[in-house]
Design a protein around this motif. Structure first.
Motif, short mmCIF file in Angstrom:
data_model
loop_
_atom_site.label_atom_id
_atom_site.label_comp_id
_atom_site.label_asym_id
_atom_site.label_seq_id
_atom_site.Cartn_x
_atom_site.Cartn_y
_atom_site.Cartn_z
N ILE A 53 -16.96 4.79 1.50
CA ILE A 53 -17.67 3.51 1.55
C ILE A 53 -17.31 2.65 0.35
CG2 ILE A 53 -19.54 4.53 2.89
CD1 ILE A 53 -21.33 4.29 0.41
N ILE A 54 -16.44 3.16 -0.54
CA ILE A 54 -15.98 2.40 -1.71
C ILE A 54 -14.84 1.48 -1.29
CG2 ILE A 54 -14.76 2.64 -3.91
CD1 ILE A 54 -16.26 5.34 -4.25
N TYR A 55 -14.80 0.26 -1.88
CA TYR A 55 -13.64 -0.60 -1.64
C TYR A 55 -13.01 -1.13 -2.93
CZ TYR A 55 -16.94 -4.59 -2.03
OH TYR A 55 -17.87 -5.50 -2.45
N THR A 56 -13.49 -0.65 -4.08
CA THR A 56 -12.79 -0.94 -5.34
C THR A 56 -12.58 0.38 -6.07
OG1 THR A 56 -14.93 -1.39 -6.40
CG2 THR A 56 -13.67 -3.29 -5.61
N PRO A 57 -11.42 0.99 -5.95
CA PRO A 57 -10.18 0.48 -5.37
C PRO A 57 -10.18 0.56 -3.84
CG PRO A 57 -9.84 2.72 -6.07
CD PRO A 57 -11.25 2.36 -6.49
N LEU A 58 -9.18 -0.08 -3.25
CA LEU A 58 -9.05 -0.04 -1.79
C LEU A 58 -8.74 1.37 -1.31
CD1 LEU A 58 -7.08 -3.36 -1.21
CD2 LEU A 58 -9.44 -2.88 -0.51
N GLU A 59 -8.03 2.15 -2.12
CA GLU A 59 -7.77 3.55 -1.78
C GLU A 59 -8.23 4.42 -2.93
OE1 GLU A 59 -4.32 5.66 0.59
OE2 GLU A 59 -3.70 5.44 -1.50
N THR A 60 -9.29 5.17 -2.71
CA THR A 60 -9.80 6.08 -3.72
C THR A 60 -8.90 7.32 -3.80
OG1 THR A 60 -11.19 7.18 -2.08
CG2 THR A 60 -12.18 5.33 -3.29
N PRO A 61 -9.01 8.11 -4.87
CA PRO A 61 -8.25 9.36 -4.94
C PRO A 61 -8.52 10.28 -3.75
CG PRO A 61 -9.10 8.81 -7.11
CD PRO A 61 -9.70 7.81 -6.16
N PHE A 62 -9.75 10.30 -3.27
CA PHE A 62 -10.09 11.09 -2.07
C PHE A 62 -9.27 10.65 -0.87
CE2 PHE A 62 -13.20 10.96 1.64
CZ PHE A 62 -12.92 12.25 2.08
N LEU A 63 -9.21 9.35 -0.63
CA LEU A 63 -8.44 8.84 0.52
C LEU A 63 -6.94 9.04 0.30
CD1 LEU A 63 -10.27 5.54 1.55
CD2 LEU A 63 -10.62 7.87 2.39
N ALA A 64 -6.48 8.85 -0.93
CA ALA A 64 -5.06 9.03 -1.21
C ALA A 64 -4.64 10.47 -0.95
CB ALA A 64 -4.76 8.64 -2.65
N ALA A 65 -5.48 11.42 -1.35
CA ALA A 65 -5.17 12.83 -1.12
C ALA A 65 -5.17 13.16 0.37
CB ALA A 65 -6.18 13.71 -1.86
N ALA A 66 -6.12 12.59 1.11
CA ALA A 66 -6.17 12.82 2.55
C ALA A 66 -4.96 12.22 3.24
CB ALA A 66 -7.46 12.23 3.13
N ARG A 67 -4.59 11.01 2.86
CA ARG A 67 -3.42 10.36 3.46
C ARG A 67 -2.14 11.14 3.17
NH1 ARG A 67 0.14 7.12 1.30
NH2 ARG A 67 -1.14 6.69 -0.55
N ALA A 68 -2.04 11.68 1.94
CA ALA A 68 -0.85 12.42 1.55
C ALA A 68 -0.65 13.68 2.39
CB ALA A 68 -0.92 12.78 0.07
N ARG A 69 -1.75 14.24 2.90
CA ARG A 69 -1.61 15.44 3.72
C ARG A 69 -1.60 15.12 5.22
NH1 ARG A 69 -6.24 17.97 5.45
NH2 ARG A 69 -5.50 20.05 4.89
N GLY A 70 -1.58 13.82 5.54
CA GLY A 70 -1.40 13.39 6.93
C GLY A 70 -2.65 13.01 7.68
N ASN A 71 -3.80 13.00 7.00
CA ASN A 71 -5.04 12.61 7.67
C ASN A 71 -5.17 11.10 7.76
OD1 ASN A 71 -5.90 15.37 6.14
ND2 ASN A 71 -7.00 15.14 8.08
N ALA A 72 -5.78 10.62 8.84
CA ALA A 72 -6.12 9.20 8.96
C ALA A 72 -7.23 8.89 7.96
CB ALA A 72 -6.58 8.89 10.38
N THR A 73 -7.20 7.68 7.40
CA THR A 73 -8.20 7.30 6.40
C THR A 73 -8.81 5.94 6.73
OG1 THR A 73 -6.59 6.23 4.95
CG2 THR A 73 -6.98 8.58 4.59
#
Length: 283
Positions: free
Chosen positions: A223-243
């Protein structure tokens, strides 16, 4: 002056508030719809919310949004509260009635659902468990959203387990509270994992969460948007998950507020999203 000729006025009250992107968003809609008026950030100190809300009617405001730290305090100030705000335990939107009375509701859960379905239209609530991380007002809004959609199992994890249990007691249904040390395993088999804490926000520590158990087809949302991509989302994206980031939650809670304030439903457009993204990135 007729009601139609009057400028449309609304505001956001918070402390601090000048960082809010809400005026940019609502100003865009005023411009797109050719309306006179404005959406004004109002820095309201804690303890002074009552007089500020009571001043909305004589000043001609249709209503306001509330942000930190006023969402809970408003419960004891407004004249009428709907069941959604009562269950969530916070008011995000205040509507000034024609006679000057104040009505409070919460649109944060609608913002989250609108954002989720825009970004991941194929997600289905009945497709499996959902894990929610956090125990604050954001978590309560998300729990309400998930239960309203009919998720079969909701796993709630928070550092302070007692706060998570309070949420479970309020909402009932298929909510299971898990201890903080089990948060990594709480992702096993889920279709959606949602961070509602402030961890990962600019200036805050990243969310301490291993994603080993997160299924490859699961969605990671924040639910955070500053930053647009949190470390949590970046880690999920890096392993192929939709974010799904939190900007759309801000965008999609706006139209329900406009419907209540002005009887209009503005559109969340790619142009509007891009405008807010540029603002967040400082471009």
């Amino acid at each position: 002056m007729s009601a139609q000729d009057r400028p449309r006025l609304a505001a956001v009250m918070g402390w601090p508030v000048m960082h809010s992107r809400s005026p940019l968003m609502h100003g865009y809609w005023m411009e797109q719809l050719g309306l006179s008026g404005g959406y004004i950030p109002l820095a309201i100190e804690p303890g002074t919310l009552g007089p500020a809300l009571k001043a909305l009617h004589p000043l001609g405001f249709a209503g306001c949004n509330l942000t930190i730290p006023h969402k809970q305090d408003a419960l004891a100030i407004v004249d009428e509260i709907d069941e959604v705000a009562r269950r969530i335990g916070a008011i995000s939107c205040v509507v000034v009635r024609p006679g000057g009375t104040l009505f409070g509701t919460n649109n944060d859960w609608l913002g989250f659902l609108g954002n989720l379905y825009e970004a991941q239209p194929d997600w289905r609530a009945d497709s499996g468990p959902v894990t929610v991380i956090g125990g604050g007002g954001g978590a309560r809004a998300i729990v309400h959203a998930m239960l309203s959609e009919g998720v079969p199992e909701l796993r709630l994890v928070n550092r302070t387990q007692a706060r998570a249990r309070q949420i479970a007691d309020t909402f009932g249904g298929p909510v299971t509270v898990l201890p903080w040390e089990d948060r990594h395993d709480a992702l096993d088999g889920v279709t959606l994992a949602i961070n509602t804490t402030s961890q990962g926000m600019v200036g805050m520590e990243p969310l301490d969460l291993r994603l080993d158990a997160l299924p490859a087809g699961a969605i990671a949302a924040d639910i955070i948007y500053t930053p647009l991509e949190t470390p949590f989302l970046a880690a999920a994206r890096a392993r192929g998950n939709a974010t799904v980031n939190g900007l759309g939650m801000l965008l999609h809670q706006g139209p329900p507020a406009w419907k209540l304030w002005f009887g209009l439903t503005p559109e969340v457009t790619p142009e509007l999203r891009a405008r807010l993204e540029r603002s967040i990135l400082g471009r």
